[in-house]
Write an enzyme that holds these catalytic residues in place. Structure first.
Site, mmCIF file in Angstrom:
data_model
loop_
_atom_site.group_PDB
_atom_site.id
_atom_site.type_symbol
_atom_site.label_atom_id
_atom_site.label_comp_id
_atom_site.label_asym_id
_atom_site.label_seq_id
_atom_site.Cartn_x
_atom_site.Cartn_y
_atom_site.Cartn_z
ATOM 1 N N HIS A 37 0.838 -1.199 0.000
ATOM 2 C CA HIS A 37 0.000 0.000 0.000
ATOM 3 C C HIS A 37 0.872 1.248 0.000
ATOM 4 O O HIS A 37 1.887 1.295 0.676
ATOM 5 C CB HIS A 37 -0.898 0.028 1.236
ATOM 6 C CG HIS A 37 -1.785 1.239 1.283
ATOM 7 N ND1 HIS A 37 -2.935 1.336 0.535
ATOM 8 C CD2 HIS A 37 -1.679 2.403 1.959
ATOM 9 C CE1 HIS A 37 -3.504 2.509 0.750
ATOM 10 N NE2 HIS A 37 -2.764 3.175 1.618
ATOM 11 N N ASP B 158 -15.333 2.910 7.430
ATOM 12 C CA ASP B 158 -14.363 3.870 6.892
ATOM 13 C C ASP B 158 -15.007 4.785 5.854
ATOM 14 O O ASP B 158 -14.711 5.980 5.813
ATOM 15 C CB ASP B 158 -13.158 3.157 6.277
ATOM 16 C CG ASP B 158 -12.157 4.174 5.733
ATOM 17 O OD1 ASP B 158 -11.640 4.975 6.534
ATOM 18 O OD2 ASP B 158 -11.939 4.206 4.509
ATOM 19 N N ARG C 147 -15.037 12.986 8.196
ATOM 20 C CA ARG C 147 -13.771 13.658 8.523
ATOM 21 C C ARG C 147 -13.431 14.708 7.478
ATOM 22 O O ARG C 147 -12.920 15.781 7.792
ATOM 23 C CB ARG C 147 -12.640 12.630 8.629
ATOM 24 C CG ARG C 147 -12.743 11.753 9.876
ATOM 25 C CD ARG C 147 -11.856 10.512 9.754
ATOM 26 N NE ARG C 147 -10.466 10.852 9.512
ATOM 27 C CZ ARG C 147 -9.612 10.090 8.840
ATOM 28 N NH1 ARG C 147 -9.995 8.934 8.327
ATOM 29 N NH2 ARG C 147 -8.368 10.483 8.657
ATOM 30 N N SER D 248 -7.909 4.043 9.285
ATOM 31 C CA SER D 248 -8.583 4.066 8.001
ATOM 32 C C SER D 248 -7.837 3.213 6.977
ATOM 33 O O SER D 248 -8.419 2.346 6.301
ATOM 34 C CB SER D 248 -8.684 5.526 7.533
ATOM 35 O OG SER D 248 -9.014 5.611 6.170
ATOM 36 N N LYS E 89 -8.789 -1.157 5.838
ATOM 37 C CA LYS E 89 -9.050 -1.593 4.463
ATOM 38 C C LYS E 89 -8.075 -2.690 4.034
ATOM 39 O O LYS E 89 -8.442 -3.645 3.345
ATOM 40 C CB LYS E 89 -8.972 -0.394 3.509
ATOM 41 C CG LYS E 89 -10.184 0.526 3.667
ATOM 42 C CD LYS E 89 -10.059 1.804 2.845
ATOM 43 C CE LYS E 89 -9.189 2.824 3.533
ATOM 44 N NZ LYS E 89 -9.286 4.193 3.018
#
Ligand code: URA
Ligand code: CA
Length: 441
Positions: free
Chosen positions: A82, A161, A168, A183, A187
């Site tokens: 990621h 999320d 947010r 967050s 995921k």
């Protein structure tokens, strides 16, 4: 439990228990806790933070708010990667086939999202015919058969999320380490990989500008991953200038193919080897990431990595001849050279400005329903550390065929302003600032 009391508790800096955090997330997702209470809580978290245990509990409560994917059916250790996001970050496109060529199964769930260019899915879909809509069962079957597949997100992963991020975004509470870490990691954990390599970007084109903040976020995410039983390593890398030369969807596919041929930009190749080295290491293929780099370099040199990309493209109905013939990718004939007005050494090439220029050309999405053009983008001919003289081409703009003179002039101006010059030689910027694993920095 009363939500009011829990907001007060966090506001006063106390630690929320696992049961309290679960109550808050469950209630928010089922609609019994309204947005105004959740936004007050998010603001309290922004000011008071959360300790490691609270952050892990928050993440797990978010994971459990929706579906989770199991990749157990695929043999071997599945390692996901990621990136916290930068400009022209072509690494995922290169890493997917590269790591698969080393025998590590890659079952990649990818998103589109908002940004200067599209997500990995949008980039891959610029290959004619390439399809990413598949069920989880199809994804697993493809990985079992050829070792690699990329699918769009299916199912209802981490609804907490989706709701919390939207909240947010409009309440000035994006900027909180536990909320960002929760967050991102929720995921990743829901997507089923056994181990994770995180590329945490720091610099002008990243959402964290300072290196210290990036290391702190990296540390928080590594704690969560390892706390959740998935071995996690984070590499903190430089996003002051865009990675590689290409910023755009088809242009980045082209750049990925060049990199898989061994003809890519050195910074992009180096980062792919570093991140890929860690992926091999976490997959148990080699004992240390440095050795992993050498293994991957060989797979580029002997053509195995490019062949794996070709195989994946074909398996997902794309035109696999693109790996030999880049002209099959969408192109524009409307190319404009951006010329330097001054001379000197490039001390900075501001990623954020280049990103906005690419978005202005139509390479990314400002809003969910923005229409992107796969062919447009920017090729950076000169980067930080290079010397330039007046009149020399520093970048090439690939614009929509119908782009007007005003748009071109404003993009040209933006790109020139992104280049900062110095009269004395400047070192090439450091690419990798360091890594964080279970043992720390
Ligand atoms: N990216 C995410 O997915 N979540 C955040 O909170 C910030 C960046
Ligand atoms: Ca790039």
């Amino acid at each position: 439990m009363r939500v009011y009391d829990l907001i007060m508790k966090k506001r006063n800096g106390a630690v929320l228990s696992r049961a309290e955090i679960e109550y808050l997330i469950t209630g928010y997702v089922d609609g019994s806790i309204p947005d105004y209470q959740m936004s007050a809580l998010a603001m309290a978290i922004c000011f008071q933070g959360m300790n490691d245990e609270e952050t892990l509990n928050l993440t797990m409560a978010m994971v459990n708010s929706g579906d989770t994917i199991s990749l157990q059916e695929i043999a071997g250790i599945k390692v996901d990667k990621h990136s916290t996001g930068g400009v022209g970050d072509t690494t995922t496109l290169v890493l997917i086939p590269l790591v698969a060529a080393a025998g590590v199964p890659v079952a990649k769930l990818s998103g589109r999202g908002l940004g200067h260019t599209g997500g990995t899915l949008d980039k891959l879909e610029s290959i004619p015919g390439f399809r990413t809509e598949m069920t989880v069962a199809d994804l697993i079957a493809a990985v079992k058969s050829i070792g690699v597949a990329v699918a769009g997100q299916t199912g209802n992963l981490v609804p907490a999320d989706k709701m919390l991020y939207a909240l947010r975004d409009v309440t000035a509470t994006v900027d909180s380490k536990p909320l960002i870490a929760g967050s991102i990691m929720s995921k990743k954990l829901a997507a089923g990989a056994d181990a994770l390599v995180l590329d945490v970007k720091a610099g002008d084109g990243a959402f964290l500008k300072s290196r210290e903040e990036a290391f702190d976020l990296a540390q928080a995410m590594v704690e969560i991953g390892n706390g959740a039983g998935r071995e996690t390593v984070a590499v903190v890398t430089n996003m002051d200038q865009p990675l590689g030369r290409a910023v755009g969807n088809a242009l980045e596919v082209e750049e990925a193919i060049l990199t898989l041929r061994g003809e890519g930009p050195p910074d992009l190749e180096e980062l792919c080897l570093v991140l890929g080295g860690w992926m091999l290491c976490l997959a148990g293929k080699i004992p240390d990431p440095e050795e992993g780099k050498a293994v991957l370099k060989k797979l580029i040199e002997n053509g195995a990595a490019l062949r794996k990309f070709k195989e994946m493209i074909k398996n997902q109905y794309g035109d696999d001849a693109v790996t030999e013939n880049l002209a099959l990718l969408p192109h524009t004939t409307n190319k404009i050279n951006v010329k330097a007005t001054g001379e000197g050494y490039i001390s900075r090439l501001r990623a954020e400005v280049i990103g906005v220029a690419a978005m202005t050309l139509g390479a990314g999405r400002e809003k969910k329903d923005s229409i992107m053009d796969p062919a447009v983008g920017i090729i950076l001919e000169k980067k930080a550390g290079d010397r330039i003289s007046a009149g020399e081409t520093i970048a090439v703009v690939h614009a929509r065929e119908e782009a007007g003179a005003d748009l071109i002039a404003s993009v040209d101006e933006m790109i020139r302003s992104a280049y900062e010059l110095h009269d004395k030689p400047v070192d090439k910027p450091t690419l990798v600032f360091g890594s964080v694993d279970m043992k720390g920095r």
